[in-house]
Design a protein around this motif. Structure first.
Motif, PDB file in Angstrom:
ATOM      1  N   ASP A 236      -5.772  -9.082   6.767  1.00 38.83           N
ATOM      2  CA  ASP A 236      -4.606  -9.792   7.308  1.00 38.83           C
ATOM      3  C   ASP A 236      -3.574  -8.744   7.728  1.00 38.83           C
ATOM      4  N   GLU A 237      -3.359  -8.636   9.069  1.00 39.85           N
ATOM      5  CA  GLU A 237      -2.473  -7.580   9.568  1.00 39.85           C
ATOM      6  C   GLU A 237      -1.063  -7.659   8.990  1.00 39.85           C
ATOM      7  N   LYS A 238      -0.639  -8.881   8.666  1.00 36.31           N
ATOM      8  CA  LYS A 238       0.725  -9.052   8.127  1.00 36.31           C
ATOM      9  C   LYS A 238       0.876  -8.374   6.767  1.00 36.31           C
ATOM     10  N   GLN A 239      -0.274  -8.157   6.100  1.00 31.93           N
ATOM     11  CA  GLN A 239      -0.223  -7.584   4.756  1.00 31.93           C
ATOM     12  C   GLN A 239      -0.344  -6.062   4.793  1.00 31.93           C
ATOM     13  N   ALA A 240      -0.354  -5.467   6.017  1.00 32.46           N
ATOM     14  CA  ALA A 240      -0.599  -4.033   6.138  1.00 32.46           C
ATOM     15  C   ALA A 240       0.381  -3.215   5.290  1.00 32.46           C
ATOM     16  N   ASP A 241       1.662  -3.579   5.337  1.00 34.19           N
ATOM     17  CA  ASP A 241       2.659  -2.819   4.580  1.00 34.19           C
ATOM     18  C   ASP A 241       2.386  -2.907   3.078  1.00 34.19           C
ATOM     19  N   TYR A 242       2.015  -4.126   2.642  1.00 38.18           N
ATOM     20  CA  TYR A 242       1.725  -4.340   1.220  1.00 38.18           C
ATOM     21  C   TYR A 242       0.509  -3.510   0.803  1.00 38.18           C
ATOM     22  N   VAL A 243      -0.520  -3.511   1.651  1.00 39.34           N
ATOM     23  CA  VAL A 243      -1.740  -2.757   1.353  1.00 39.34           C
ATOM     24  C   VAL A 243      -1.421  -1.272   1.248  1.00 39.34           C
ATOM     25  N   VAL A 244      -0.594  -0.762   2.194  1.00 38.39           N
ATOM     26  CA  VAL A 244      -0.225   0.662   2.172  1.00 38.39           C
ATOM     27  C   VAL A 244       0.476   0.991   0.862  1.00 38.39           C
ATOM     28  N   ALA A 245       1.371   0.126   0.424  1.00 39.32           N
ATOM     29  CA  ALA A 245       2.108   0.366  -0.817  1.00 39.32           C
ATOM     30  C   ALA A 245       1.159   0.361  -2.022  1.00 39.32           C
ATOM     31  N   GLU A 246       0.230  -0.598  -2.018  1.00 35.78           N
ATOM     32  CA  GLU A 246      -0.723  -0.698  -3.127  1.00 35.78           C
ATOM     33  C   GLU A 246      -1.606   0.541  -3.218  1.00 35.78           C
ATOM     34  N   ILE A 247      -2.080   0.995  -2.038  1.00 40.15           N
ATOM     35  CA  ILE A 247      -2.947   2.179  -2.022  1.00 40.15           C
ATOM     36  C   ILE A 247      -2.180   3.390  -2.523  1.00 40.15           C
ATOM     37  N   THR A 248      -0.912   3.501  -2.079  1.00 43.14           N
ATOM     38  CA  THR A 248      -0.084   4.630  -2.506  1.00 43.14           C
ATOM     39  C   THR A 248      -0.003   4.665  -4.031  1.00 43.14           C
ATOM     40  N   THR A 249       0.297   3.499  -4.624  1.00 41.31           N
ATOM     41  CA  THR A 249       0.423   3.425  -6.083  1.00 41.31           C
ATOM     42  C   THR A 249      -0.891   3.823  -6.757  1.00 41.31           C
ATOM     43  N   LEU A 250      -1.981   3.264  -6.231  1.00 42.78           N
ATOM     44  CA  LEU A 250      -3.290   3.508  -6.827  1.00 42.78           C
ATOM     45  C   LEU A 250      -3.659   4.987  -6.760  1.00 42.78           C
ATOM     46  N   LEU A 251      -3.485   5.589  -5.546  1.00 41.66           N
ATOM     47  CA  LEU A 251      -3.887   6.983  -5.380  1.00 41.66           C
ATOM     48  C   LEU A 251      -3.006   7.922  -6.198  1.00 41.66           C
ATOM     49  N   ARG A 252      -1.712   7.597  -6.270  1.00 36.82           N
ATOM     50  CA  ARG A 252      -0.817   8.452  -7.076  1.00 36.82           C
ATOM     51  C   ARG A 252      -1.275   8.455  -8.535  1.00 36.82           C
ATOM     52  N   ALA A 253      -1.679   7.258  -9.007  1.00 40.17           N
ATOM     53  CA  ALA A 253      -2.138   7.157 -10.390  1.00 40.17           C
ATOM     54  C   ALA A 253      -3.445   7.935 -10.566  1.00 40.17           C
ATOM     55  N   ARG A 254      -4.372   7.749  -9.615  1.00 35.92           N
ATOM     56  CA  ARG A 254      -5.679   8.413  -9.730  1.00 35.92           C
ATOM     57  C   ARG A 254      -5.549   9.935  -9.635  1.00 35.92           C
ATOM     58  N   HIS A 255      -4.578  10.397  -8.808  1.00 34.53           N
ATOM     59  CA  HIS A 255      -4.400  11.850  -8.637  1.00 34.53           C
ATOM     60  C   HIS A 255      -3.458  12.437  -9.672  1.00 34.53           C
ATOM     61  N   GLN A 256      -3.017  11.583 -10.616  1.00 34.26           N
ATOM     62  CA  GLN A 256      -2.159  12.005 -11.733  1.00 34.26           C
ATOM     63  C   GLN A 256      -0.919  12.745 -11.259  1.00 34.26           C
ATOM     64  N   LEU A 257      -0.233  12.114 -10.257  1.00 36.34           N
ATOM     65  CA  LEU A 257       1.003  12.715  -9.740  1.00 36.34           C
ATOM     66  C   LEU A 257       2.175  12.232 -10.598  1.00 36.34           C
ATOM     67  N   GLY A 258       3.079  13.156 -10.901  1.00 35.80           N
ATOM     68  CA  GLY A 258       4.280  12.781 -11.646  1.00 35.80           C
ATOM     69  C   GLY A 258       5.266  12.121 -10.713  1.00 35.80           C
ATOM     70  N   PRO A 259       6.297  11.481 -11.262  1.00 35.65           N
ATOM     71  CA  PRO A 259       7.271  10.765 -10.433  1.00 35.65           C
ATOM     72  C   PRO A 259       7.982  11.678  -9.434  1.00 35.65           C
ATOM     73  N   LEU A 260       8.070  12.965  -9.707  1.00 36.09           N
ATOM     74  CA  LEU A 260       8.798  13.860  -8.804  1.00 36.09           C
ATOM     75  C   LEU A 260       7.866  14.510  -7.775  1.00 36.09           C
ATOM     76  N   ASP A 261       6.559  14.418  -8.005  1.00 33.71           N
ATOM     77  CA  ASP A 261       5.625  15.045  -7.070  1.00 33.71           C
ATOM     78  C   ASP A 261       5.569  14.260  -5.763  1.00 33.71           C
TER      79      ASP A 261
END
Lengths: 410, 222
Positions: A236-261
């Motif tokens: 659903d193209e309307k959800q693109a922004d939401y998907v981008v945000a979700e992926i960002t959160t997921l990848l940051r967690a998987r890559h073990q990035l700190g809040p300042l990284d």
């Protein structure tokens, strides 16, 4: 209505009796409007060209690439880091909603040999989903299947440019290519998408499983297999922004990035790219229009000049009209309408001229042009506005004439 | 109809002032036919312009049909010119690019609106019905002045002002113009005020006002 009809016909007589001068007067407006129309139409046309090309890549496409990696504060090239992995792609497919397909890919430059031809090309290992995610179309042969992917078949699908270079006019399907340490068989050729960024024309696609036999795929410290990029489509193209945000959160967690990284990856959606392009070309179109508008302004000054001359020349007429009972307002309206009438006619002729110019430009095939109604309406109303603005002072001058002196004027 | 009381008119001429009218008091009754005579510079045209509401007096009072008009603003004066006064000029003052008919229609333009039938009627009245579509440039002086008279009378004004209407015409055309004007006066009871240099023409009128140096020198009943 009658109140306006009579000054109109008077204005028409005024214009019609001085045909050549009226034409020269509005020539500036004609050129200005024609310039605005043709330049704006070229700008709009270029914009639609680019947008339609983006559309062919898939407007619901999101691409994730590795970020620039930073080592002790020194930044490297974007995409240089080896942070994305197949496991990332699998996690996204499992955990993020509104995603229809995920296609990780790993690219490497390899020496490619077929028959007597030899070239260096980028070879991309992909999953079967890659074709649908990236809107690829097959010109001949076929793309590889899930089954072929699973067993790591040594088969490739090549872009049209590659086909030209390696095989010329011959049919490459079934032919063999040697690349890296392995020999692969061509099973399909892709439809050409034209010269543009991200074009698959000079790409070679191989199952990711087979790619691992040709080149050693690096692994991260955690033992995950590195990929060059992950592309995915949202349902659903309307959800693109939401998907981008979700992926960002997921990848940051998987890559073990700190809040300042900072993010060690880039997410780019086509939606966003289209927006950027629209903004950039919109600015360009506006700039072109502004330059053309200057000539419209110069045309307006020409109108004012001629109107001043016209008022002087018709001083006696103004005196006669005043003796017959014309009020200042009647004279003022008469000349104002005459000026607006002139520039309106100039605007209409200019629109036609601009239309012809943009038609000729687009028929050369270099740029396509789009004449849109809003620009036409704007150009015509601006030229009428110019008539009213630059006719104001001459008309006011005319209305203020002393009738006795005006009647005596030779 | 017209009542002038101690009218003066002073024009600024650079730093000096030029006094054109020095206290004029004149009464003209409704339906009168009056000639104004006097040497050049005596103030005839200025007086006619004031009566015609093209200009305002410097001092004094002007009553037109009982109404004080010397202090009205430009818009109100234009209204009076449009509805009450018809002008006939020495130089005709027709618009050269318009047909005779269109010139006559122009006379109604600011007086309530154009009526083609009335304009044709006015042209017929001055004997030019067959020349309606001719332009002034295709006409003789006498014909042009007849168009001008048609333009003045088409809106049925109570007052017609003529500034040397025969000044640019040969004697035959001049006589025609005078006969049209006097018959207008006789048949429609229009008040007619005419500047002239020609004593013969003046004697067709009921009264002659002689001006000299901005003052009424004498009035003469014919």
């Amino acid at each position: 209505m009658k109140k306006w009809l009579e000054p109109m016909s008077t204005a028409w007589v005024g214009v019609a009796t001085h045909k050549l001068r009226s034409f020269l007067t509005i020539l500036g407006i004609v050129i200005g409007v024609a310039a605005v129309i043709s330049l704006m139409s070229i700008g709009r046309g270029a914009q639609e060209d680019i947008l339609s090309r983006i559309e062919t890549l898939g407007s619901n496409l999101i691409t994730i690439s590795p970020g620039s990696f930073t080592f002790r504060g020194v930044g490297g090239a974007a995409g240089g880091a080896q942070t994305l992995t197949i496991e990332d792609a699998e996690a996204i497919a499992e955990q993020v909603p509104y995603i229809s397909a995920v296609a990780p890919s790993y690219s490497s430059n390899l020496q490619v040999v077929a028959g007597g031809e030899n070239m260096n090309s980028q070879v991309t290992g992909v999953t079967p989903e890659y074709m649908s995610v990236n809107n690829l179309e097959i010109a001949s042969g076929s793309f590889f299947t899930e089954f072929e992917y699973q067993r790591g078949a040594r088969i490739v699908v090549i872009g049209s440019e590659i086909k030209e270079t390696l095989f010329g006019d011959a049919d490459p399907v079934g032919q063999q290519i040697r690349m890296g340490g392995i020999i692969v068989r061509v099973i399909g050729v892709l439809e050409s998408k034209g010269q543009m960024f991200g074009s698959p024309d000079d790409a070679i696609f191989i199952p990711l499983t087979a790619m691992q036999q040709a080149v050693a795929q690096p692994r991260t410290a955690q033992g995950e297999r590195v990929v060059s990029s992950i592309s995915l489509t949202v349902s659903d193209e309307k959800q693109a922004d939401y998907v981008v945000a979700e992926i960002t959160t997921l990848l940051r967690a998987r890559h073990q990035l700190g809040p300042l990284d900072e993010d060690d990856f880039n997410i780019r959606s086509m939606e966003e790219l289209a927006q950027t392009v629209t903004e950039a070309t919109g600015t360009m179109t506006l700039l072109l229009g502004a330059i053309a508008a200057i000539s419209l302004l110069v045309g307006g000054i020409g109108v004012m000049n001629i109107m001043l001359v016209s008022v002087l020349e018709r001083t006696r007429e103004i005196g006669i009209r005043k003796a017959l009972g014309a009020r200042e307002r009647d004279i003022w309206i008469q000349f104002l309408i005459e000026a607006a009438f002139l520039t309106f006619a100039g605007g209409i002729i200019g629109v036609i001229a601009g239309w012809v110019v943009s038609y000729i430009v687009s028929s050369t095939g270099l740029v396509s042009t789009v004449v849109s109604a809003d620009i036409v309406i704007m150009a015509v109303s601006v030229s009428v506005g110019i008539g009213l603005f630059f006719g104001f002072y001459p008309a006011w001058n005319a209305s203020r004439l002393n009738p006795i002196e005006a009647l005596r004027f030779e | 109809m017209i009542k002038l009381r101690d009218i003066t008119k002073v024009y600024p001429m650079g730093k000096r002032e030029l006094t054109v009218l020095r206290g004029i008091s004149v009464d003209i009754e409704k339906g009168e036919l009056v000639a104004i005579m006097g040497p050049s510079g005596s103030g005839k045209s200025t007086m006619l312009n004031l009566i015609g509401c093209l200009d305002k007096p410097t001092s004094g009072n002007y009553y037109l049909e009982g109404k004080e008009v010397s202090r009205l603003n430009g818009r109100e004066l234009a209204g009076i010119r449009a509805n009450k006064i018809g002008f006939v000029f020495q130089t005709f003052n027709l618009l050269p690019r318009l047909s005779a008919l269109a010139n006559v229609e122009l006379g109604m333009r600011y007086a309530g609106g154009v009526d083609r039938a009335k304009a044709l009627e006015a042209l017929e009245r001055v004997g030019l019905a067959d020349r309606a579509n001719h332009r002034p440039t295709e006409m003789s002086g006498g014909e042009m002045q007849r168009v001008a008279i048609a333009r003045a009378l088409v809106k049925n004004p109570p007052l017609i002002l003529a500034d040397e209407p025969t000044g640019n015409l040969d004697s035959r055309s001049g006589a025609e113009i005078i006969s049209i004007l006097t018959s207008l006066h006789a048949e429609q009871g229009i008040t007619l005020l005419m500047i002239t240099h020609d004593a013969n023409i003046a004697h067709h009128c009921q009264r002659i006002i002689h001006l000299m140096d901005g003052q009424v020198e004498r009035e003469e009943q014919v």
